[in-house]
Design a protein around this motif. Structure first.
Motif: not given
Length: 329
Positions: A2-8, A11-13, A28-33, A39-46
């Protein structure tokens, strides 16, 4: 998650705001971030976890925005693969090219995502005048059956499909295409280039994993029947690789350094055009995929690719010509 997605999301906004204000570089810099945080928010999950598909979709949206607002403009492409499972890729042309340009295909190992190459590899290719195609095995659709695909017996066929896509483009030099597999988790890229002699250079395990596995199984069998112990031989894939190969490995990697060196020496003794770069513990590129020091690894890797594609001397002549023009002005 949840917190990773909030941070993402933040940056997207910010990227969307920067784009609306005409600040493309900031966007472009914010999109990369944002892409990295999704990706970090989804990595440990499926796919069965709440929020996973949304995070992946948002990551892809940010990556697509980054690519389409590159200079020159990049593309989100689909690459046909028999079986009704098209692959998705990001194509970034080179800003230097006049006519057909050399290219590097950056292939994510099974389980890795192509989006990583947008921040790990894209600028190394661009600075050397090399176009880049980043591809993974997750498919073009968000609900693609990845687990079924990585078990396919023809996984290495993807390597030929990626080449087919590039050689059909009118802005790519079909004789100047390299391939880079980030990490040493499998030999599917080595098996792919073994039966596709169109590649000019490759960065992968060079067939070391297949060779190690063959020797392990041979020794296990010989324990029960010593008469079956035979002289080590290269796998069919290793014997058929025709292009120069760079094997980048870390000292505390998937095999002990002595074992990696032993297998490498077997390839060299058989006449293979192969180079081993072993990053030591004193350096920072020793972990899987060189995650601890990607700059150190990528500078070495892309300098090697540049030299194998014959671009080093070419770029030198261009710079010398530019210097002469400056002096004559």
């Amino acid at each position: 998650m949840r917190e990773w997605i909030k941070t993402a999301d933040i940056s997207s906004a910010r990227a969307d705001t920067a784009l609306a204000d005409g600040n493309i570089l900031a966007a472009r810099s914010h999109w990369l971030r944002a892409m990295n945080y999704y990706q970090a928010s989804a990595f440990p999950f499926g796919p069965a976890d709440d929020g996973y598909e949304g995070a992946i979709a948002s990551m892809r949206r940010c990556a697509a925005n980054y690519v389409r607002h590159a200079t020159p403009r990049g593309e989100v492409v689909q690459i046909a693969w028999p079986g009704g499972y098209p692959l998705q890729g990001y194509f970034l042309p080179t800003p230097r090219a006049t006519g057909r340009a050399p290219a590097v295909i950056c292939v994510a190992e099974p389980g890795q995502r192509k989006e990583e190459f947008l921040y790990k590899a894209a600028h190394y290719a661009r600075d050397r005048g090399i176009a880049m195609l980043a591809v993974d095995l997750f498919g073009a659709e968000a609900d693609a059956a990845f687990e079924e695909v990585v078990g396919r017996r023809d996984l290495e066929a993807t390597v030929g499909c990626m080449m087919d896509y590039l050689v059909e483009r009118d802005d790519i030099d079909g004789d100047g295409i390299a391939i880079l597999a980030d990490g040493m988790r499998s030999s599917f890229v080595a098996r792919g280039i073994a039966f596709d002699d169109r590649y000019a250079a490759a960065v992968c395990d060079g067939g070391l994993w297949d060779l190690h596995e063959r020797e392990f199984l041979r020794d296990r069998v010989a324990q029960h029947d010593p008469s079956l112990k035979i002289r080590p031989t290269l796998s069919r894939a290793a014997r058929n690789i025709k292009c120069p190969v760079l094997i980048p490995a870390g000292e505390p990697g998937w095999l002990e350094p002595a074992r990696v060196t032993e297998l490498y020496e077997q390839l060299k003794a058989d006449g293979r055009d192969v180079t081993l770069k072993l990053f030591t513990n004193k350096e920072t590129a020793v972990s899987e995929g060189h995650a601890g020091g990607p700059t150190l690894a990528n500078e070495f890797i892309f300098d090697w690719i540049e030299s194998r594609l014959g671009l080093t001397a070419l770029h030198g002549r261009r710079w010398d010509a530019a210097a002469r023009r400056g002096r004559d002005a």
